[in-house]
Scaffold this motif. Structure first.
Motif, PDB file in Angstrom:
ATOM      1  N   GLY A   1       0.813  -1.205   0.000  1.00  0.00           N
ATOM      2  CA  GLY A   1       0.000   0.000   0.000  1.00  0.00           C
ATOM      3  C   GLY A   1       0.852   1.262   0.000  1.00  0.00           C
ATOM      4  O   GLY A   1       2.041   1.245   0.358  1.00  0.00           O
ATOM      5  N   ASP A   2       0.247   2.373  -0.382  1.00  0.00           N
ATOM      6  CA  ASP A   2       0.980   3.635  -0.508  1.00  0.00           C
ATOM      7  C   ASP A   2       1.593   4.100   0.808  1.00  0.00           C
ATOM      8  O   ASP A   2       2.573   4.842   0.804  1.00  0.00           O
ATOM      9  N   ASN A   3       1.029   3.665   1.933  1.00  0.00           N
ATOM     10  CA  ASN A   3       1.503   4.156   3.230  1.00  0.00           C
ATOM     11  C   ASN A   3       2.452   3.190   3.943  1.00  0.00           C
ATOM     12  O   ASN A   3       2.797   3.416   5.099  1.00  0.00           O
ATOM     13  N   ALA A   4       2.885   2.142   3.249  1.00  0.00           N
ATOM     14  CA  ALA A   4       3.779   1.166   3.877  1.00  0.00           C
ATOM     15  C   ALA A   4       5.195   1.718   3.962  1.00  0.00           C
ATOM     16  O   ALA A   4       5.764   2.151   2.962  1.00  0.00           O
ATOM     17  N   ARG A   5       5.747   1.711   5.177  1.00  0.00           N
ATOM     18  CA  ARG A   5       7.138   2.141   5.351  1.00  0.00           C
ATOM     19  C   ARG A   5       8.114   0.974   5.237  1.00  0.00           C
ATOM     20  O   ARG A   5       9.188   1.096   4.666  1.00  0.00           O
ATOM     21  N   GLY A   6       7.734  -0.186   5.758  1.00  0.00           N
ATOM     22  CA  GLY A   6       8.607  -1.356   5.711  1.00  0.00           C
ATOM     23  C   GLY A   6       7.953  -2.522   6.413  1.00  0.00           C
ATOM     24  O   GLY A   6       6.769  -2.462   6.770  1.00  0.00           O
ATOM     25  N   TRP A   7       8.702  -3.589   6.618  1.00  0.00           N
ATOM     26  CA  TRP A   7       8.125  -4.781   7.226  1.00  0.00           C
ATOM     27  C   TRP A   7       9.153  -5.524   8.064  1.00  0.00           C
ATOM     28  O   TRP A   7      10.361  -5.376   7.888  1.00  0.00           O
TER      29      TRP A   7
ATOM     30  N   ILE B   1       3.571  -5.375   8.633  1.00  0.00           N
ATOM     31  CA  ILE B   1       3.869  -4.304   7.698  1.00  0.00           C
ATOM     32  C   ILE B   1       3.661  -2.991   8.436  1.00  0.00           C
ATOM     33  O   ILE B   1       2.562  -2.687   8.890  1.00  0.00           O
ATOM     34  N   ARG B   2       4.736  -2.218   8.571  1.00  0.00           N
ATOM     35  CA  ARG B   2       4.709  -0.968   9.318  1.00  0.00           C
ATOM     36  C   ARG B   2       4.337   0.190   8.397  1.00  0.00           C
ATOM     37  O   ARG B   2       4.918   0.347   7.326  1.00  0.00           O
ATOM     38  N   GLN B   3       3.393   1.007   8.851  1.00  0.00           N
ATOM     39  CA  GLN B   3       2.948   2.156   8.071  1.00  0.00           C
ATOM     40  C   GLN B   3       3.750   3.397   8.452  1.00  0.00           C
ATOM     41  O   GLN B   3       4.399   3.451   9.508  1.00  0.00           O
ATOM     42  N   VAL B   4       3.712   4.418   7.607  1.00  0.00           N
ATOM     43  CA  VAL B   4       4.497   5.629   7.860  1.00  0.00           C
ATOM     44  C   VAL B   4       4.025   6.367   9.108  1.00  0.00           C
ATOM     45  O   VAL B   4       4.799   7.107   9.725  1.00  0.00           O
ATOM     46  N   ASP B   5       2.765   6.183   9.513  1.00  0.00           N
ATOM     47  CA  ASP B   5       2.268   6.861  10.707  1.00  0.00           C
ATOM     48  C   ASP B   5       2.534   6.062  11.987  1.00  0.00           C
ATOM     49  O   ASP B   5       2.089   6.439  13.069  1.00  0.00           O
ATOM     50  N   GLY B   6       3.266   4.942  11.864  1.00  0.00           N
ATOM     51  CA  GLY B   6       3.587   4.125  13.025  1.00  0.00           C
ATOM     52  C   GLY B   6       2.617   2.998  13.290  1.00  0.00           C
ATOM     53  O   GLY B   6       2.882   2.146  14.146  1.00  0.00           O
TER      54      GLY B   6
ATOM     55  N   TYR C   1      14.087   0.606   7.538  1.00  0.00           N
ATOM     56  CA  TYR C   1      14.817   1.261   8.617  1.00  0.00           C
ATOM     57  C   TYR C   1      15.882   2.218   8.078  1.00  0.00           C
ATOM     58  O   TYR C   1      16.433   3.012   8.827  1.00  0.00           O
ATOM     59  N   VAL C   2      16.176   2.129   6.793  1.00  0.00           N
ATOM     60  CA  VAL C   2      17.017   3.101   6.096  1.00  0.00           C
ATOM     61  C   VAL C   2      16.147   3.685   4.985  1.00  0.00           C
ATOM     62  O   VAL C   2      16.054   3.154   3.890  1.00  0.00           O
ATOM     63  N   GLY C   3      15.431   4.767   5.287  1.00  0.00           N
ATOM     64  CA  GLY C   3      14.477   5.309   4.341  1.00  0.00           C
ATOM     65  C   GLY C   3      13.188   4.515   4.336  1.00  0.00           C
ATOM     66  O   GLY C   3      13.072   3.424   4.915  1.00  0.00           O
ATOM     67  N   SER C   4      12.185   5.085   3.700  1.00  0.00           N
ATOM     68  CA  SER C   4      10.857   4.492   3.658  1.00  0.00           C
ATOM     69  C   SER C   4      10.624   3.753   2.352  1.00  0.00           C
ATOM     70  O   SER C   4      11.173   4.118   1.310  1.00  0.00           O
ATOM     71  N   MET C   5       9.796   2.690   2.399  1.00  0.00           N
ATOM     72  CA  MET C   5       9.346   2.014   1.199  1.00  0.00           C
ATOM     73  C   MET C   5       8.199   2.744   0.526  1.00  0.00           C
ATOM     74  O   MET C   5       7.740   2.332  -0.544  1.00  0.00           O
ATOM     75  N   GLN C   6       7.703   3.816   1.135  1.00  0.00           N
ATOM     76  CA  GLN C   6       6.543   4.528   0.602  1.00  0.00           C
ATOM     77  C   GLN C   6       6.814   5.036  -0.790  1.00  0.00           C
ATOM     78  O   GLN C   6       7.815   5.683  -1.071  1.00  0.00           O
TER      79      GLN C   6
END
Length: 384
Positions: free
Chosen positions: A249-255, A273-278, A376-381
């Motif tokens: 999804g567009d808001n996924a930061r990583g996993w 799956i961790r989202q950008v908003d935590g 953890y090094v930049g976002s996957m977003q």
């Protein structure tokens, strides 16, 4: 899970960067090469989507599924010598389709797929982590996946090859600069279907899912070579095979993903799956595998993953989780502690940096497994 799609998209850019062109000029025409630094857009048109549960047939489904855009065959294992010297390994081959249609051509180099292979070895006793990556087009026999006469997936001389009709016995071999594996794997349980009969959702969006099964317990024996010395080893391996045409999804930061093999003949896959908003994506869950091969699907509320320690990478300066308490709820619930066997198992030589390595399990259950950590090094977003 589709945690590896980001690597596949990076693959496209790298292959183009190194001048591997799928363009076939007219006979006698001059060919001009130039660098492209970015991957093409993630165009899903023309490819099949993962929408309904798959009708599985093995060994057919060990092979390629070219109607889908993205596919990978992922092997990890924890092995040791008779004296107790431990090693971890990861061997993964990825397929990424350039086009949903095959074009007729007289050239054997014409291809609709690009392949990448990723190979690592963790030498626990020496605190060393080795890794290597290869790329090839799926033409001229350089790379591919087949089920005839036996299941085989390969990139040049790195390969997984079945040794019987049903692919219950496989041979995995690869060699990098100063390290190699030559292992035989024996399937101990039937394929475990992730999600809903193999349909594994990654967000609430219809079609944003993969078809996903695991071989959660593969008896493993053979050799690992480090610096010219070969060690006879044995242990257990895990295999994931996924195919899809979708991304996070567009808001996924990583996993954070875990494939865990317990000493009591059970196994566990859990992830988040961790989202950008935590927050955490609630669509993705896990799977518990019983001794007889029966499975229990775990939704996101059936387990918890709590970080109990961190580690800072000297290469990227990223702070990664470095120990976890994982709790599975229910009548057969349990609590385990998971910790890396080697702190530095970070892959930091590519555009997207991530950690993937061997782990040890203690608590209510004991054993070994693998963990993968991204974002953890930049976002996957918006990366794919």
């Amino acid at each position: 899970m589709n945690r590896r799609v980001f690597i596949l998209l990076l693959l496209i850019g790298l292959v183009l960067l190194f001048g591997i062109s799928l363009y076939e000029p007219a006979s006698g025409a001059a060919l001009s090469a130039h660098t492209r630094l970015t991957a093409p857009p993630h165009d899903k048109s023309g490819f099949a989507r993962a929408v309904e549960p798959w009708v599985w047939r093995f060994p057919r489904d060990h092979g390629a599924h070219p109607e889908f855009q993205t596919e990978w065959w992922y092997y990890t294992g924890n092995v040791a010598t008779d004296e107790g010297r431990r090693f971890g390994y990861q061997f993964t081959i990825f397929r990424r389709a350039i086009s949903p249609r095959a074009h007729s051509s007289d050239s054997e180099f014409r291809a609709k797929d690009i392949y990448m292979a990723h190979f690592t070895v963790s030498d626990i006793a020496k605190d060393d982590f080795y890794h290597d990556v290869r790329y090839a087009r799926g033409g001229a026999g350089l790379a591919g996946a087949a089920i005839e006469p036996f299941y085989r997936v390969w990139l040049e001389d790195w390969e997984v090859r079945a040794e019987d009709d049903n692919a219950n016995k496989t041979h995995v071999s690869a060699a990098g600069d100063g390290f190699a594996i030559d292992l035989r794997l024996y399937q101990m349980k039937r394929p475990a279907l992730q999600g809903d009969r193999g349909l594994s959702p990654k967000s609430a969006e219809i079609g944003n899912a993969s078809y996903y099964y695991s071989l959660t317990r593969l008896l493993t024996e053979g050799g690992i070579t480090i610096g010219g010395n070969t060690y006879d080893v044995s242990g257990q391996s895990w295999m994931d095979h996924e195919f899809s045409t979708s991304a996070l999804g567009d808001n996924a930061r990583g996993w954070d993903w875990f494939g865990l093999i317990f000493d009591d003949n059970t196994e566990l896959m859990v992830g988040q799956i961790r989202q950008v908003d935590g927050s955490l994506e609630s669509s993705f869950g896990g799977l518990y595998v019983y001794p007889g091969g029966e499975t229990r699907y775990l939704d996101a509320g059936d387990f918890s993953i709590a970080v109990t320690d961190t580690w800072r990478s000297p290469q990227s300066n990223a702070d990664y989780p470095a120990a976890w308490e994982i709790k599975v709820k229910g009548d057969e619930g349990f609590s385990i502690l998971v910790a890396p066997l080697l702190a530095d198992q970070e892959l930091h030589s590519a555009d997207i940096v991530y950690w993937e390595g061997a782990v040890e399990i203690s608590g209510d259950k004991r054993g070994y497994g693998y963990a993968e950590l991204t974002g953890y090094v930049g976002s996957m977003q918006n990366r794919f």
